[in-house]
Motif scaffolding. Structure first.
Motif, PDB file in Angstrom:
ATOM      1  N   VAL A  62      24.386  13.829  86.697  1.00  0.00           N
ATOM      2  CA  VAL A  62      23.838  15.035  87.323  1.00  0.00           C
ATOM      3  C   VAL A  62      24.929  16.083  87.531  1.00  0.00           C
ATOM      4  CG1 VAL A  62      23.030  15.864  89.563  1.00  0.00           C
ATOM      5  CG2 VAL A  62      21.776  14.075  88.385  1.00  0.00           C
ATOM      6  N   PHE A  63      26.138  15.603  87.838  1.00  0.00           N
ATOM      7  CA  PHE A  63      27.253  16.540  88.020  1.00  0.00           C
ATOM      8  C   PHE A  63      28.103  16.661  86.763  1.00  0.00           C
ATOM      9  CE2 PHE A  63      26.416  15.503  92.510  1.00  0.00           C
ATOM     10  CZ  PHE A  63      26.283  16.791  92.984  1.00  0.00           C
ATOM     11  N   GLY A  64      27.704  15.945  85.705  1.00  0.00           N
ATOM     12  CA  GLY A  64      28.549  15.844  84.526  1.00  0.00           C
ATOM     13  C   GLY A  64      28.573  17.097  83.673  1.00  0.00           C
ATOM     14  N   GLN A  65      29.184  16.935  82.496  1.00  0.00           N
ATOM     15  CA  GLN A  65      29.340  18.062  81.589  1.00  0.00           C
ATOM     16  C   GLN A  65      27.993  18.606  81.137  1.00  0.00           C
ATOM     17  OE1 GLN A  65      31.717  17.314  78.147  1.00  0.00           O
ATOM     18  NE2 GLN A  65      33.134  18.946  78.710  1.00  0.00           N
ATOM     19  N   GLY A  66      27.913  19.921  81.038  1.00  0.00           N
ATOM     20  CA  GLY A  66      26.698  20.537  80.544  1.00  0.00           C
ATOM     21  C   GLY A  66      25.614  20.636  81.605  1.00  0.00           C
ATOM     22  N   SER A  67      25.849  20.014  82.765  1.00  0.00           N
ATOM     23  CA  SER A  67      24.847  20.100  83.820  1.00  0.00           C
ATOM     24  C   SER A  67      25.182  21.266  84.750  1.00  0.00           C
ATOM     25  CB  SER A  67      24.798  18.801  84.620  1.00  0.00           C
ATOM     26  OG  SER A  67      24.072  19.019  85.806  1.00  0.00           O
ATOM     27  N   MET A  68      24.145  22.018  85.122  1.00  0.00           N
ATOM     28  CA  MET A  68      24.348  23.180  85.990  1.00  0.00           C
ATOM     29  C   MET A  68      24.087  22.823  87.447  1.00  0.00           C
ATOM     30  SD  MET A  68      24.809  25.854  83.920  1.00  0.00           S
ATOM     31  CE  MET A  68      24.040  27.338  84.524  1.00  0.00           C
ATOM     32  N   PHE A  69      23.873  21.538  87.695  1.00  0.00           N
ATOM     33  CA  PHE A  69      23.382  21.147  89.017  1.00  0.00           C
ATOM     34  C   PHE A  69      24.278  21.636  90.158  1.00  0.00           C
ATOM     35  CE2 PHE A  69      22.506  18.059  92.429  1.00  0.00           C
ATOM     36  CZ  PHE A  69      21.146  18.266  92.539  1.00  0.00           C
ATOM     37  N   ALA A  70      25.596  21.476  89.982  1.00  0.00           N
ATOM     38  CA  ALA A  70      26.521  21.896  91.046  1.00  0.00           C
ATOM     39  C   ALA A  70      26.368  23.395  91.309  1.00  0.00           C
ATOM     40  CB  ALA A  70      27.949  21.557  90.669  1.00  0.00           C
ATOM     41  N   ARG A  71      26.192  24.147  90.246  1.00  0.00           N
ATOM     42  CA  ARG A  71      26.006  25.592  90.360  1.00  0.00           C
ATOM     43  C   ARG A  71      24.735  25.924  91.160  1.00  0.00           C
ATOM     44  NH1 ARG A  71      27.889  30.609  88.025  1.00  0.00           N
ATOM     45  NH2 ARG A  71      26.838  31.983  89.473  1.00  0.00           N
ATOM     46  N   TYR A  72      23.643  25.217  90.800  1.00  0.00           N
ATOM     47  CA  TYR A  72      22.382  25.441  91.520  1.00  0.00           C
ATOM     48  C   TYR A  72      22.546  25.137  93.006  1.00  0.00           C
ATOM     49  CZ  TYR A  72      20.358  25.076  86.796  1.00  0.00           C
ATOM     50  OH  TYR A  72      20.062  25.234  85.475  1.00  0.00           O
ATOM     51  N   PHE A  73      23.292  24.078  93.268  1.00  0.00           N
ATOM     52  CA  PHE A  73      23.517  23.680  94.658  1.00  0.00           C
ATOM     53  C   PHE A  73      24.177  24.820  95.427  1.00  0.00           C
ATOM     54  CE2 PHE A  73      23.922  20.490  97.878  1.00  0.00           C
ATOM     55  CZ  PHE A  73      23.126  19.455  97.448  1.00  0.00           C
ATOM     56  N   LEU A  74      25.212  25.372  94.827  1.00  0.00           N
ATOM     57  CA  LEU A  74      25.934  26.490  95.434  1.00  0.00           C
ATOM     58  C   LEU A  74      25.008  27.685  95.643  1.00  0.00           C
ATOM     59  CD1 LEU A  74      28.924  25.690  95.683  1.00  0.00           C
ATOM     60  CD2 LEU A  74      29.445  27.623  94.183  1.00  0.00           C
ATOM     61  N   ASN A  75      24.227  28.004  94.605  1.00  0.00           N
ATOM     62  CA  ASN A  75      23.282  29.125  94.696  1.00  0.00           C
ATOM     63  C   ASN A  75      22.320  28.928  95.858  1.00  0.00           C
ATOM     64  OD1 ASN A  75      24.494  29.998  92.385  1.00  0.00           O
ATOM     65  ND2 ASN A  75      22.794  29.499  91.013  1.00  0.00           N
ATOM     66  N   SER A  76      21.798  27.709  95.971  1.00  0.00           N
ATOM     67  CA  SER A  76      20.841  27.417  97.033  1.00  0.00           C
ATOM     68  C   SER A  76      21.478  27.596  98.402  1.00  0.00           C
ATOM     69  CB  SER A  76      20.316  25.984  96.910  1.00  0.00           C
ATOM     70  OG  SER A  76      19.232  25.941  96.023  1.00  0.00           O
ATOM     71  N   ILE A  77      22.698  27.114  98.541  1.00  0.00           N
ATOM     72  CA  ILE A  77      23.397  27.241  99.824  1.00  0.00           C
ATOM     73  C   ILE A  77      23.563  28.716 100.168  1.00  0.00           C
ATOM     74  CG2 ILE A  77      25.632  26.916 100.963  1.00  0.00           C
ATOM     75  CD1 ILE A  77      25.860  24.249  99.507  1.00  0.00           C
ATOM     76  N   LEU A  78      23.972  29.492  99.182  1.00  0.00           N
ATOM     77  CA  LEU A  78      24.194  30.916  99.392  1.00  0.00           C
ATOM     78  C   LEU A  78      22.916  31.626  99.843  1.00  0.00           C
ATOM     79  CD1 LEU A  78      26.888  32.416  98.663  1.00  0.00           C
ATOM     80  CD2 LEU A  78      25.579  33.477  96.824  1.00  0.00           C
ATOM     81  N   VAL A  79      21.831  31.380  99.116  1.00  0.00           N
ATOM     82  CA  VAL A  79      20.574  32.055  99.426  1.00  0.00           C
ATOM     83  C   VAL A  79      20.036  31.593 100.781  1.00  0.00           C
ATOM     84  CG1 VAL A  79      18.166  32.313  98.725  1.00  0.00           C
ATOM     85  CG2 VAL A  79      19.980  32.459  97.022  1.00  0.00           C
ATOM     86  N   ALA A  80      20.101  30.297 101.038  1.00  0.00           N
ATOM     87  CA  ALA A  80      19.559  29.778 102.296  1.00  0.00           C
ATOM     88  C   ALA A  80      20.344  30.335 103.487  1.00  0.00           C
ATOM     89  CB  ALA A  80      19.581  28.254 102.300  1.00  0.00           C
ATOM     90  N   PHE A  81      21.671  30.319 103.400  1.00  0.00           N
ATOM     91  CA  PHE A  81      22.458  30.831 104.519  1.00  0.00           C
ATOM     92  C   PHE A  81      22.319  32.341 104.647  1.00  0.00           C
ATOM     93  CE2 PHE A  81      24.381  26.686 104.641  1.00  0.00           C
ATOM     94  CZ  PHE A  81      24.653  26.523 105.985  1.00  0.00           C
ATOM     95  N   GLY A  82      22.303  33.042 103.513  1.00  0.00           N
ATOM     96  CA  GLY A  82      22.117  34.496 103.558  1.00  0.00           C
ATOM     97  C   GLY A  82      20.836  34.861 104.284  1.00  0.00           C
ATOM     98  N   THR A  83      19.745  34.203 103.905  1.00  0.00           N
ATOM     99  CA  THR A  83      18.456  34.492 104.545  1.00  0.00           C
ATOM    100  C   THR A  83      18.522  34.178 106.033  1.00  0.00           C
ATOM    101  OG1 THR A  83      17.426  33.760 102.492  1.00  0.00           O
ATOM    102  CG2 THR A  83      15.983  34.106 104.371  1.00  0.00           C
TER     103      THR A  83
END
Lengths: 279, 291
Positions: A62-83
Motif C-alpha cells: 500500500v505504501f510501496g512503489q507506484g502507490s499514491m496512498f501516502a500522498r492521499y493520506f497527506l491530502n486528506s489530513i490537509l483538507v480535514a484540518f483546513g476545514t
C-alpha cells in the motif's frame, strides 16, 4: 425459583452481549483477515476467516512503489484540518450568539440553519460545481474545503451551541459584575470552560470531512490531489479488485478516526444527546 | 449592555456563518430550483416552467426512486431503532467487560462510509465472500448467491449493511436516555410488583419518548439522504433497483449531464423531507414527544 430466574436472566444477557459483539465485529474480522492474506490465500474457494500464513505484504505494498496512498493520506489530513480550523473559527462565535445573546429573528435564523440539514448534498452539488469552476477553483484543496463548509458549519454551530448552553450563565454574569466586559467574559470564562466541547466538535468535523466522498469525487480531477475515500479506488481494478491491498488500506484509513474517537467519545456523545434534546 | 448593543453583538457573532450558508447553501438551493424548471443539459437549456414538474411527475423513474427510498429509509430507521434500543438495554446493565463492549459497539458508526461499503462488498461477494460460505455450511442456501447483483436481494443487502453502519448512533442516544430515567420510577414499579417487560413498557419507554422521537427523525433524514454506501456498493444497480434520491440525482447530473432533471429530483427530495419533518414534529409535539 427466584434464583433460577435471576440466573436465567444473566445467561440470556451474556448471550445477547455475545451476539452483539459478533454482529459488530464480524466485518472488522473480514477486513483484518483479508489484509493479512497473501494473494494465494485471498482467492481460495471456499473462503476462510483465519489466514494460514498471515503476512504484512499488503501493508507494505500500500505504501510501496507506484502507490499514491501516502500522498492521499497527506491530502486528506490537509483538507480535514483546513476545514476544521475554518469551521471552528466561524462557529465558536455563531454558536455563542445563538446560545447566549438575544436579538430579533434569532429563532428564525436558527431554524434556517437546521433546515439546511434537510436536503441531500447532491441537491447543491451542481450549482456549487459551477460556482467553483467559474472561480477557477475546481481541482484544488481550496474548493474541497469551501464545499465542506456547506455541511460542516451548521453541524459545528449546532453542536457548540449545546456545549455553550451547558455552561452556567451565572459565571459570565459574575465576571461582568466584577468589571469584565462581555467580550472579556467570553474569552476568559466561557471559552476555557467550553474547551472539551470545542475539542469534541473539532473531532466530529475532522471525522465527517475525513470520510467525505461525493465532493471529493466531483471537485478533484487530478490523481495526486485525491483524498483517501476516492483514492482507495486505485485498488479496485476494472476487472479485478486487489482485495488484500484494499483491505489493508481500509484499516489504515480507519485508524486515525478510531484513535480520535477514543479521546473525545464522552464529550461528543454528551454534545450530541444534549443537542438533540434541546433542538 | 443595552438591548440594542446586545442585538448588534448578536448579529455580528452569527454574521460569518450566515454569510457562508447564504453563499454555499441557500444560493445554490435557489439555483437548483431554477434549474429544475428547465431541461438543462450540457448542450442546451430550455425554460419549461411548471411543465418541467408535470413531466417529472409523469416520469416512471420518480415513482421507482421514491419507492426505493421509502423502503430503504423505513427499514434502516426502524431496525436502527430496535437494534439501538436492544443494544442500549444490554449495555446499560453492569457486567464484566461492559466498557470494552461499549467501545466496540460504536466502531461501525465511526468507520468511514466508503470503507464500510468496500468491506460489505467483500462479505457479499459471491465467490470470496464469507456470507455465502457460512449460509451454505448452515444449510440455509444450497448454492452461492450474487447478493448485490440480483434484483430481488440487492436492496435488502444494502439495507442490512446500512443498519450495521448506523445503529450505534441510536445505541449512544438511547444509552444516554436510559441513564436519564428517574430511579424513583423504577422503585415505584418494583413496589407495584411489575415484571421486567411491564416495567420496560410502562416506565422505560415513556420516559425515553423524547429521545426516541428525536433520534428516529435524525436517522430518517440521514438515511434518506445517505449517498456513499449505496453508490459504492451497487452504484444504484442492478437495473436501478437500489437507486435512491441522492444516488440517482448524482448519476443524472454527473453521468448523464441532465442537470435540469437532476435538480427536479433534488427539489422533490427536499420538499418530501420538509413536509415529512413538519408533520412528524407536529404529531410528536401533540403526543408529548418533543418540546
Amino acid at each position: 425459583m427466584m434464583r433460577g430466574k435471576r440466573r436465567g436472566m444473566v445467561v440470556l444477557h451474556a448471550v445477547f452481549a455475545f451476539l452483539l459483539a459478533t454482529f459488530v465485529l464480524f466485518p472488522f474480522a473480514v477486513m483484518l483477515s483479508m489484509s493479512l492474506k497473501a494473494p494465494d490465500e485471498q482467492f481460495t474457494s471456499p473462503p476462510y476467516l483465519i489466514p494460514h500464513r498471515p503476512t504484512m505484504e499488503n501493508y507494505i505494498e500500500v505504501f510501496g512503489q507506484g502507490s499514491m496512498f501516502a500522498r492521499y493520506f497527506l491530502n486528506s489530513i490537509l483538507v480535514a484540518f483546513g476545514t476544521t480550523v475554518v469551521v471552528l473559527g466561524v462557529s465558536i462565535f455563531s454558536s455563542y450568539g445563538y446560545a447566549r445573546l438575544a436579538f430579533p429573528g434569532k429563532s428564525v435564523l436558527f431554524t434556517l440553519l437546521l433546515l439546511s440539514q434537510l436536503f441531500p448534498l447532491a441537491a447543491i452539488i451542481v450549482p456549487l460545481y459551477r460556482i467553483m469552476s467559474q472561480a477557477g477553483l475546481i481541482d484544488s484543496f481550496f474548493s474541497l474545503i469551501v464545499g465542506y463548509l456547506a455541511f460542516s458549519v451548521p453541524v459545528g454551530v449546532w453542536l457548540l451551541r449545546s456545549f455553550f448552553l451547558g455552561i452556567p450563565r451565572d459565571l459570565e454574569e459574575a465576571a461582568v459584575i466584577d468589571g469584565c466586559t462581555r467580550m472579556q467574559a467570553f474569552w476568559k470564562i466561557v471559552i476555557p470552560l467550553a474547551r472539551p466541547g470545542i475539542g469534541a466538535t473539532a473531532a466530529y468535523i475532522l471525522f465527517i470531512t475525513w470520510q467525505e466522498f461525493m465532493f471529493a469525487l466531483t471537485f478533484i480531477t487530478t490523481q495526486n490531489k485525491r483524498t483517501l475515500p476516492v483514492g482507495i479506488f486505485d485498488f479496485v481494478g476494472q476487472y479485478e479488485t486487489n482485495w488484500g491491498n484494499l483491505m489493508a488500506a481500509s484499516i489504515l484509513i480507519c485508524i486515525p478516526v478510531f484513535i480520535l474517537f477514543l479521546f473525545v467519545q464522552k464529550q461528543l456523545v454528551g454534545g450530541l444527546t444534549e443537542g438533540a434534546v434541546k433542538g | 449592555m443595552t438591548k440594542e448593543r446586545e442585538w448588534i453583538a448578536g448579529y455580528l457573532f452569527i454574521l460569518p456563518s450566515i454569510v457562508l450558508l447564504a453563499i454555499l447553501v441557500f444560493y445554490p438551493l435557489i439555483i437548483t430550483f431554477l434549474y429544475s424548471l428547465s431541461d438543462m443539459s450540457l448542450t442546451s437549456t430550455r425554460y419549461l416552467g411548471w411543465m418541467a414538474y408535470q413531466r417529472l411527475f409523469q416520469n416512471k423513474m420518480l415513482s421507482l426512486i421514491f419507492k426505493n427510498s421509502v423502503i430503504w429509509t423505513v427499514f434502516v430507521a426502524l431496525f436502527q431503532l430496535l437494534l439501538g434500543l436492544g443494544s442500549a438495554l444490554v449495555l446499560n446493565k453492569a457486567f464484566i467487560g461492559r466498557s470494552l463492549l461499549r467501545g466496540i459497539v460504536i466502531l461501525p458508526w465511526v468507520m468511514p462510509g466508503v470503507v464500510t461499503a468496500m468491506v460489505w462488498r467483500l462479505i457479499y461477494d459471491p465467490q470470496l465472500g464469507l456470507l455465502n460460505h457460512y449460509l451454505k455450511a448452515l444449510g440455509i442456501i444450497d448454492h452461492y448467491l450474487t447478493w448485490l447483483s440480483t434484483p430481488s436481494t440487492a436492496l435488502y443487502a444494502v439495507i442490512f449493511s446500512a443498519i450495521w453502519k448506523g445503529f450505534p448512533f441510536s445505541t449512544l442516544m438511547y444509552l444516554a436516555g436510559l441513564q436519564g430515567v428517574p430511579p424513583e420510577l423504577y422503585e415505584a414499579s418494583e413496589i407495584d410488583g411489575a415484571g421486567d417487560w411491564n416495567r420496560f413498557l410502562h416506565v422505560t419507554l415513556p420516559s425515553m419518548r423524547p429521545i426516541i422521537t428525536t433520534t428516529l427523525l435524525f436517522t430518517f433524514i440521514w438515511t434518506f439522504n445517505y449517498f456513499e454506501l449505496i453508490y459504492v456498493m451497487t452504484g444504484g444497480g442492478p437495473s436501478e433497483k437500489t437507486h435512491i434520491f441522492p444516488t440517482y440525482i448524482y448519476d443524472l447530473a454527473f453521468k448523464r449531464f441532465r442537470f435540469g432533471n437532476a435538480s427536479g429530483f433534488a427539489v422533490v427530495d427536499f420538499l418530501f423531507l420538509l413536509i415529512f419533518s413538519l408533520i412528524y414534529v407536529r404529531l410528536s409535539t401533540k403526543r408529548g414527544g418533543l418540546e
